[in-house]
Design an enzyme around this catalytic site. Structure first.
Site, mmCIF file in Angstrom:
data_model
loop_
_atom_site.group_PDB
_atom_site.id
_atom_site.type_symbol
_atom_site.label_atom_id
_atom_site.label_comp_id
_atom_site.label_asym_id
_atom_site.label_seq_id
_atom_site.Cartn_x
_atom_site.Cartn_y
_atom_site.Cartn_z
ATOM 1 N N TYR A 162 58.649 106.874 52.568
ATOM 2 C CA TYR A 162 59.382 107.092 51.314
ATOM 3 C C TYR A 162 60.225 108.364 51.380
ATOM 4 O O TYR A 162 61.432 108.349 51.091
ATOM 5 C CB TYR A 162 58.390 107.162 50.154
ATOM 6 C CG TYR A 162 59.040 107.331 48.806
ATOM 7 C CD1 TYR A 162 59.640 106.251 48.171
ATOM 8 C CD2 TYR A 162 59.049 108.559 48.157
ATOM 9 C CE1 TYR A 162 60.239 106.389 46.929
ATOM 10 C CE2 TYR A 162 59.635 108.708 46.922
ATOM 11 C CZ TYR A 162 60.226 107.632 46.304
ATOM 12 O OH TYR A 162 60.817 107.785 45.075
ATOM 13 N N LYS A 181 64.421 108.768 51.435
ATOM 14 C CA LYS A 181 65.158 109.494 50.402
ATOM 15 C C LYS A 181 65.951 110.660 50.993
ATOM 16 O O LYS A 181 67.065 110.973 50.529
ATOM 17 C CB LYS A 181 64.199 109.994 49.324
ATOM 18 C CG LYS A 181 63.521 108.868 48.534
ATOM 19 C CD LYS A 181 64.530 107.961 47.838
ATOM 20 C CE LYS A 181 63.850 106.984 46.898
ATOM 21 N NZ LYS A 181 64.810 106.127 46.159
#
Length: 268
Positions: A155, A159
């Site tokens: 994750y 990002k």
């Protein structure tokens, strides 16, 4: 009856709920027509029905990690609205596992939506804005793209990559009058957060965030809306942490922020 044909059009991915829905509602409140893209067909259909503005809202079933579905979505938006003025790449997924437990399938699932999806949608919808000579793209990253944390190898990496992807697009699309920026939300009080954040986790965040609370979906939407608006006409290639000071605070030192005394320094 009001002629809507000249009103601006915003495309929001992951628009069926949470931050994406709040962003869609911001655009509607500011006179835009809105296309909401989501791969959760049932929830998207319910959301579009509840918004009850069929002349201004288009729901498109779309998995943004699939090039063919993104291509079809772009065609559906153009067929319906004939223009695109703003794109918000909000669709995202997360797999929270320790590094040693994260499989390549987990990695590809997260990168496929969070990074590939933003690339595919910006290629498709950004091209339409470039052709028109104006427009704005806002990517929704995360504070996890600015600071590392446990359980976020896929994750957080997705990002962080999205933040750099934003700058790459800003440099090139800016030449055609299309601005590209990214926000990095801190903890946001979504329905999902309420389900998965325990009392202990929420307490930890309250201690770490100088403003002492979670953000709201409306605060995220207001920031995205501003970046897409004419008021942000000279802002391009920027990352804006919408996090209550979480990133700025570093380790936080919550005891000191609450007014506790520091131990005297030993200068001996």
């Amino acid at each position: 009856m009001t002629d809507l044909s000249s009103s601006r059009v915003a495309v929001v991915t992951g628009g069926a709920r949470g931050i994406g829905l709040a962003i869609g509602q911001w655009f509607l409140a500011h006179g835009h027509r809105v296309a909401l893209l989501d791969n959760d067909h049932a929830t998207l259909d319910i959301t579009v029905s509840k918004l009850a503005q069929p002349e201004r809202v288009l729901g498109v079933h779309c998995d943004v990690s699939d090039p063919l579905q993104v291509e079809a979505a772009a065609k559906a938006v153009i067929d319906r609205f004939a223009r695109v003025d703003a794109l918000v790449n909000n669709a995202g997924v997360a797999v929270f596992k320790r590094v040693a437990e994260t499989t390549f399938a987990d990695w590809r699932t997260v990168l496929g939506t969070n990074l590939d999806g933003a690339f595919l949608c910006t290629q498709a919808f950004g091209a339409l804005m470039v052709k028109a000579g104006s427009g704005a793209v806002v990517n929704v990253a995360s504070i996890s793209g600015l600071r590392a944390s446990t359980l976020r190898v896929a994750y957080g990496t997705s990002k962080a990559a999205l933040i750099h992807l934003t700058k790459q697009y800003a440099v090139e699309l800016g030449n055609a009058g299309v601005r590209v920026n990214v926000i990095a939300p801190g903890p946001v009080d979504t329905e999902m957060a309420k389900l998965v954040h325990s009392v202990a986790i929420r307490s930890d965040y309250y201690d770490a965030i100088p403003l002492g609370r979670y953000g709201s979906v409306e605060e995220m939407a207001n920031t995205v809306g501003f970046l897409c608006s004419d008021e942000a006409s000279f802002i391009n290639g920027q990352v804006l942490a919408v996090d209550g000071g979480f990133d700025a605070a570093g380790v936080g030192l919550p005891t000191l922020r609450r007014g506790g005394s520091a131990a005297p320094a030993d200068h001996a």
